[in-house]
Design a protein around this motif. Structure first.
Motif, PDB file in Angstrom:
ATOM      1  N   UNK A 172      15.953  59.152  28.101  1.00  0.00           N
ATOM      2  CA  UNK A 172      14.638  60.288  29.224  1.00  0.00           C
ATOM      3  C   UNK A 172      15.615  60.920  30.120  1.00  0.00           C
ATOM      4  N   UNK A 173      15.605  61.757  30.639  1.00  0.00           N
ATOM      5  CA  UNK A 173      16.609  62.095  32.308  1.00  0.00           C
ATOM      6  C   UNK A 173      16.413  61.486  33.295  1.00  0.00           C
ATOM      7  N   UNK A 174      18.003  60.553  33.584  1.00  0.00           N
ATOM      8  CA  UNK A 174      18.187  60.280  34.822  1.00  0.00           C
ATOM      9  C   UNK A 174      17.064  60.818  36.286  1.00  0.00           C
ATOM     10  N   UNK A 175      17.736  62.717  35.969  1.00  0.00           N
ATOM     11  CA  UNK A 175      17.320  62.091  37.490  1.00  0.00           C
ATOM     12  C   UNK A 175      15.760  62.348  37.951  1.00  0.00           C
ATOM     13  N   UNK A 176      15.113  62.004  36.623  1.00  0.00           N
ATOM     14  CA  UNK A 176      13.522  61.573  36.603  1.00  0.00           C
ATOM     15  C   UNK A 176      13.362  60.205  37.430  1.00  0.00           C
ATOM     16  N   UNK A 177      14.082  59.601  36.856  1.00  0.00           N
ATOM     17  CA  UNK A 177      13.661  58.554  37.915  1.00  0.00           C
ATOM     18  C   UNK A 177      14.204  58.399  39.000  1.00  0.00           C
ATOM     19  N   UNK A 178      15.530  58.952  39.675  1.00  0.00           N
ATOM     20  CA  UNK A 178      16.090  59.079  40.895  1.00  0.00           C
ATOM     21  C   UNK A 178      15.230  59.390  42.072  1.00  0.00           C
ATOM     22  N   UNK A 179      14.838  61.015  41.506  1.00  0.00           N
ATOM     23  CA  UNK A 179      13.963  61.554  42.296  1.00  0.00           C
ATOM     24  C   UNK A 179      12.449  61.180  42.469  1.00  0.00           C
ATOM     25  N   UNK A 180      11.838  60.024  41.741  1.00  0.00           N
ATOM     26  CA  UNK A 180      10.942  59.592  41.972  1.00  0.00           C
ATOM     27  C   UNK A 180      11.058  58.273  42.840  1.00  0.00           C
ATOM     28  N   UNK A 181      11.835  57.566  42.541  1.00  0.00           N
ATOM     29  CA  UNK A 181      12.116  56.616  42.879  1.00  0.00           C
ATOM     30  C   UNK A 181      12.868  57.140  44.550  1.00  0.00           C
ATOM     31  N   UNK A 182      13.520  58.036  44.828  1.00  0.00           N
ATOM     32  CA  UNK A 182      13.556  58.645  46.143  1.00  0.00           C
ATOM     33  C   UNK A 182      12.250  59.028  47.515  1.00  0.00           C
ATOM     34  N   UNK A 183      11.339  59.435  46.001  1.00  0.00           N
ATOM     35  CA  UNK A 183       9.949  59.612  46.584  1.00  0.00           C
ATOM     36  C   UNK A 183       9.105  58.696  47.593  1.00  0.00           C
ATOM     37  N   UNK A 184       9.762  57.397  45.974  1.00  0.00           N
ATOM     38  CA  UNK A 184       8.780  56.183  46.664  1.00  0.00           C
ATOM     39  C   UNK A 184       9.679  55.027  47.265  1.00  0.00           C
ATOM     40  N   UNK A 185      10.566  55.815  47.611  1.00  0.00           N
ATOM     41  CA  UNK A 185      11.409  54.773  49.034  1.00  0.00           C
ATOM     42  C   UNK A 185      10.703  55.858  50.290  1.00  0.00           C
ATOM     43  N   UNK A 186      10.611  56.916  50.678  1.00  0.00           N
ATOM     44  CA  UNK A 186      10.158  57.995  51.581  1.00  0.00           C
ATOM     45  C   UNK A 186       9.139  57.223  51.775  1.00  0.00           C
ATOM     46  N   UNK A 187       8.162  57.261  50.891  1.00  0.00           N
ATOM     47  CA  UNK A 187       6.884  56.295  50.821  1.00  0.00           C
ATOM     48  C   UNK A 187       7.089  55.516  51.394  1.00  0.00           C
ATOM     49  N   UNK A 188       7.504  54.423  51.159  1.00  0.00           N
ATOM     50  CA  UNK A 188       7.946  53.095  51.968  1.00  0.00           C
ATOM     51  C   UNK A 188       8.369  53.037  53.798  1.00  0.00           C
ATOM     52  N   UNK A 189       9.278  54.079  53.808  1.00  0.00           N
ATOM     53  CA  UNK A 189       9.667  53.656  54.733  1.00  0.00           C
ATOM     54  C   UNK A 189       8.208  55.184  55.860  1.00  0.00           C
ATOM     55  N   UNK A 190       7.790  55.438  55.588  1.00  0.00           N
ATOM     56  CA  UNK A 190       6.830  56.840  56.370  1.00  0.00           C
ATOM     57  C   UNK A 190       5.677  56.106  56.252  1.00  0.00           C
ATOM     58  N   UNK A 191       5.182  55.294  55.608  1.00  0.00           N
ATOM     59  CA  UNK A 191       3.419  55.125  55.107  1.00  0.00           C
ATOM     60  C   UNK A 191       3.762  53.628  56.425  1.00  0.00           C
ATOM     61  N   UNK A 192       5.510  52.856  56.017  1.00  0.00           N
ATOM     62  CA  UNK A 192       4.589  51.663  57.512  1.00  0.00           C
ATOM     63  C   UNK A 192       3.659  50.555  56.577  1.00  0.00           C
ATOM     64  N   UNK A 193       4.046  50.973  54.932  1.00  0.00           N
ATOM     65  CA  UNK A 193       3.242  49.563  54.195  1.00  0.00           C
ATOM     66  C   UNK A 193       4.560  48.691  53.681  1.00  0.00           C
ATOM     67  N   UNK A 194       5.650  48.878  54.234  1.00  0.00           N
ATOM     68  CA  UNK A 194       6.857  47.862  54.084  1.00  0.00           C
ATOM     69  C   UNK A 194       6.797  46.531  54.479  1.00  0.00           C
TER      70      UNK A 194
END
Length: 269
Positions: A172-194
């Motif tokens: 599968x496309x490597x970009x699919x993982x990179x961008x999903x991971x980037x979105x999840x990183x932002x969710x962690x840093x912005x939603x404060x459930x980290x």
């Protein structure tokens, strides 16, 4: 708060933390941006900060716990994708749409919202996405590190653009993982459930000047105080003399109940 214990293999944790550091170079961004938040923080006092200090990987592992619910939603999604009106509560939808000039064939557009983990344009369960990619990512990394002039920045950049010479054919496309991971990183840093302690837990929000926080609560007394402040300011403005030449004039729009406007409003209208 003690350091989080990961269920993921150490090699996977290291890979994700290094990728996050490339995608989000927090300290270099902090050092060069104009806004300086009030207060003293370790990353502004000689202790550099990186995504690994923000508990991103532990947050993502926590998202894996919702896999059973995501599987159920995926089943519902597939039914709606096949028949967009299958869950619509309105009877005789074709007539309802025809009266409003809508197409007889509705379009299911949830995928375009960007709120779903996708691989090749199809929604997947997040836990499945991650675990299917881990072996391929680690193998691509090993092959890339064996080549000359390896750098994490170049490796991640190539993955994000589907241009890695070390990505297996047919995977599968490597970009699919990179961008999903980037979105999840932002969710962690912005939603404060980290799961890390402040101020690192909310470091990104602090540096963005964002004061909203998870768990903030406001009672009736807060609403009363806001109303009192508004009325006080309103009375101050209402009692101010109107500058000469800025009196009330007739509205220039159709009379639909709008209040009259001033010449100043017309100037900026």
């Amino acid at each position: 708060m003690p350091s989080p214990k990961f269920n993921l293999e150490p090699a996977v944790v290291d890979f994700l933390e290094r990728m996050a550091a490339v995608l989000f170079p927090l300290q270099s961004w902090i050092d060069q941006k104009a806004y300086t938040p009030p207060g003293k923080y370790p990353w502004r006092d000689g202790k550099p900060i990186a995504p690994r200090e923000l508990g991103i990987i532990a947050f993502i592992e926590g998202l894996f716990a919702s896999a059973p619910a995501e599987i159920h939603l995926l089943e519902r999604f597939n039914k709606a994708a096949a028949d967009p009106l299958t869950f619509c509560p309105i009877g005789d939808m074709q007539r309802w749409r025809a009266v409003r000039g809508l197409s007889s064939k509705p379009r299911f557009g949830i995928v375009e919202s960007g709120n779903l983990p996708l691989v090749d344009g199809k929604p997947v369960v997040r836990e499945t996405l991650y675990h299917d990619y881990f072996p391929v990512l680690l193998q691509a990394l090993a092959d890339a590190q064996a080549a000359p002039s390896f750098s994490w920045e170049g490796f991640v950049d190539d993955l994000s653009k589907d241009q890695s010479a070390f990505w297996p054919v047919g995977a599968p496309k490597s970009s699919a993982f990179v961008w999903q991971f980037a979105k999840d990183c932002l969710r962690a840093m912005l939603s404060m459930r980290n799961p890390v302690d402040p101020p690192e837990q909310i470091a990104l929000l602090i540096e963005l000047g964002e004061h909203r926080r998870v768990g903030n609560a406001y009672g009736p007394q807060d609403a009363r105080k806001d109303v009192e402040d508004f009325m006080k300011r309103y009375q101050e403005v209402a009692n101010m003399p109107v500058p000469e030449g800025e009196g009330i004039v007739a509205a220039v729009h159709p009379p639909v109940g709008s209040p009259p406007i001033t010449k100043r409003d017309l100037a900026y209208g």
